[in-house]
Motif scaffolding. Structure first.
Motif, short mmCIF file in Angstrom:
data_model
loop_
_atom_site.label_atom_id
_atom_site.label_comp_id
_atom_site.label_asym_id
_atom_site.label_seq_id
_atom_site.Cartn_x
_atom_site.Cartn_y
_atom_site.Cartn_z
N VAL A 277 0.86 -1.19 0.00
CA VAL A 277 0.00 0.00 0.00
C VAL A 277 0.89 1.24 0.00
N GLN A 278 0.63 2.15 -0.93
CA GLN A 278 1.43 3.38 -0.98
C GLN A 278 0.55 4.61 -0.96
N GLY A 279 0.86 5.51 -0.06
CA GLY A 279 0.14 6.78 0.00
C GLY A 279 1.12 7.94 0.01
N THR A 280 0.58 9.13 0.14
CA THR A 280 1.43 10.32 0.08
C THR A 280 2.27 10.50 1.34
N LYS A 281 1.99 9.72 2.38
CA LYS A 281 2.78 9.84 3.62
C LYS A 281 3.40 8.54 4.10
N GLY A 282 3.05 7.41 3.46
CA GLY A 282 3.59 6.17 3.99
C GLY A 282 3.39 4.99 3.06
N MET A 283 4.04 3.90 3.41
CA MET A 283 4.03 2.69 2.58
C MET A 283 4.12 1.44 3.46
N TYR A 284 3.40 0.42 3.06
CA TYR A 284 3.54 -0.90 3.69
C TYR A 284 3.96 -1.88 2.60
#
Lengths: 402, 402
Positions: A277-284
């Motif tokens: 999962v990738q977003g503008t503030k973090g990633m898993y």
């Protein structure tokens, strides 16, 4: 007890047996009937039921016999993939709660039928997608909802599971995968990874999947495996399996997110659902069990590897409430407990006569990826539109809760 | 020395400066001229040249002045992406050896032009794709050629590098990425990961890329970054960057292999080229540095993590010969030595007047992914055919050697 719910199990595939064999039935669930086309499987299942201290169940090769019985509240369909929707629709018509095992559909029309029968009958059908109850999947969803990943932009997942022995031995083991791999070429098992991703992205709940492309590699893994295991004279060694070893499907969503899915079941590898999962503030990232949070856990050089396995450090604060509770009670059942949790959710809905958490709209959308990927592959990776099985309700449906 | 080769550097971008600043010029290479549109960069470069004990180089803002000079054997083009092919063609016309920095093309026609000018002039142009010289990339290629992975079926790669500061600060730093991210939406930098994959799969050497689809996510990363770093009143915070944060491109090859590429440069994350190779007998995965070999290194349960970092155990036996030699000599230069190795290969060809290892056919094929992905994205992920820039020679060309 009066509160007991009584279920029938239709099609004693591996998950049906797991339901029995792993003593994973939550308290107050009685197996009143078992159905399978093979007598030995029926007998084995009945023995497991009586062995667990319950009454000898009704046995039949015809699932309609189960649907006719007034003493059955719910059926769990763990038959071959191609029976899931047919049996589910018949069971909803008979007024039963239905739980169907994971698997893809064979046509988009069948997915529409699942929705139509639910709407006509008011019966409930749940897709028993255990991976929606995975600890990391639920923690990441929890973190996303709390804003730690910012705006989510992209997700990846896969069913990356070396099934060569199961597929190649399908005739001996009476497993339907053999025929599917011989005759079809598609993303045949999308829901394990797509379910949790859909919940992160709010699919059918403020968002929806718009279109996909799908591309299949050649099929080489099963031949190589059979040649080694069975030799060149074995009939299946020389069969042309149509199912590509790797199928890559890319989905575009209404709010601009992309999802990449990979089917990867006939090559040697370790197990992974490749959840990412990738977003503008973090990633898993599942494949090295890392969480990257901008300004906090943010080692930029991959080779430092400082963040591998740092997922463990997040459980205390961000574990989903149902996992916090579950761990307190003690993990039960196979597959790290996710089977237990998904069945518990289903049986809770049956007992309380409420709607199920993974309903026909989710099931239709996720299962439709299989025939849509087949269309795209067969037309040279042409983009294919994904139907809105909610007919507009997705804009108003509330966020998913496990 | 008489054997010295004399080069001009055109466009003093970061790699051009690295070439000078990291004292990575192999012995016998003299920088005779430097060209840039900015005077301060020319002066800085000239200072580095004299600082390294070489004569003060000729300085110009017009690269044609360099091409006219008889005392220049070769030019290295490290200018903005859009100048690479134009300058390379002019330099080939002028009879120079040309090395061009990594980057995508802007049109398929420009890629054809690169090929045509090479064929007309007989001059050589090398794509200076340093990642083709990566240690793991070359070891995996070596292992594939020795059969350890069986038949290769699928490869993945990405340029997964958080460039938010570089892109967002592009105007201040005179970096061309700013404009590209503002105006375009494509797989803008495919060669870092595609080059090594092409070498594993024998692209242009018995195999070729047939078609692709490309899908872009929304663009949200730069806005979020600029909002945090520069505030809501900063002009670029409110610009609509067209470049999607994640672009997924899926390529189908003539022998049935698939390649999945991911551009991922405007979200927070650790650096990775996501190099990943799967065959019927083995798998390599960069993101946890693991090698899985059927029947040998084959822990099926991902959670055991026994095989993470086991790549280290393979170097002794399978390191590519050029890396074995390089390590013996002592690693030099930036980027783990890959810049040194790619420049060494280029200068060796210039000195020996031989053909270059990564030639215009490779450059055209790899760089064409950028405009082809742009076409696919702009038409809703429609499949797009990839030209055969060799006009059939790919069936006879010999396997790649670094």
């Amino acid at each position: 007890m009066n509160d007991d719910i009584r279920i029938g199990i239709i099609g004693l595939g591996c998950r049906g047996m797991a339901l029995l064999g792993d003593v994973m039935l939550p308290q107050g669930v009685r197996v009143a009937a078992v159905c399978d086309m093979y007598e030995d499987r029926r007998d084995q299942a009945a023995d497991m039921v009586t062995g667990a201290g319950q009454a000898d169940p009704f046995r039949t090769a015809d699932y309609h016999e189960i649907l006719k019985r007034d003493d059955i509240d719910a059926v769990v369909v763990t038959a071959a993939w191609e029976a899931h929707i047919k049996v589910a629709c018949d069971a909803m018509q008979a007024g039963k709660y239905v739980g169907i095992e994971a698997g893809g559909a064979y046509s988009v029309e069948d997915c529409w039928k699942l929705v139509a029968v639910k709407e006509e009958t008011g019966s409930e059908c749940m897709l028993l997608e255990n991976c929606c109850y995975g600890r990391d999947e639920l923690m990441v969803m929890n973190m996303v909802r709390q804003g730690l990943f910012g705006e989510v932009v992209h997700c990846q997942g896969g069913y990356r599971h070396d099934l060569r022995a199961e597929v190649a031995g399908g005739r001996e083991n009476r497993h339907y995968r053999f025929m599917n791999y011989l005759d079809r070429n598609c993303e045949n098992y999308p829901t394990h990874e797509l379910g949790p991703i859909a919940n992160v992205l709010g699919i059918n709940r403020g968002n929806r999947m718009l279109s996909l492309t799908s591309t299949a590699s050649k099929a080489a893994g099963l031949h190589e495996y059979l040649l080694r295991e069975k030799g060149e004279d074995y009939d299946a060694t020389n069969m042309n399996f149509q199912q590509g070893d790797i199928v890559t499907t890319v989905i575009k969503c209404a709010h601009g997110e992309t999802i990449s899915l990979t089917l990867d079941t006939t090559l040697p590898r370790f197990y992974s659902r490749g959840f990412h999962v990738q977003g503008t503030k973090g990633m898993y990232m599942e494949d090295n069990r890392s969480i990257f949070i901008d300004g906090k856990d943010n080692s930029y050089d991959f080779k430092w590897k400082e963040q591998w396995n740092n997922v463990d450090r997040y459980y205390d604060e961000y574990d989903h409430p149902i996992w916090k509770e579950y761990i307190k009670e003690g993990i039960k059942g196979q597959h790290d407990g996710i089977d237990w949790l998904v069945f518990k959710a289903f049986f809770n809905a049956v007992r309380a006569k409420t709607s199920v958490p993974i309903d026909v709209y989710d099931a239709a959308a996720w299962m439709s990826i299989t025939p849509l990927s087949e269309q795209s592959i067969s037309t040279g990776s042409m983009p294919v539109a994904i139907p809105d099985f909610t007919n507009g309700a997705w804009m108003r449906r509330k966020q998913w809760e496990p």
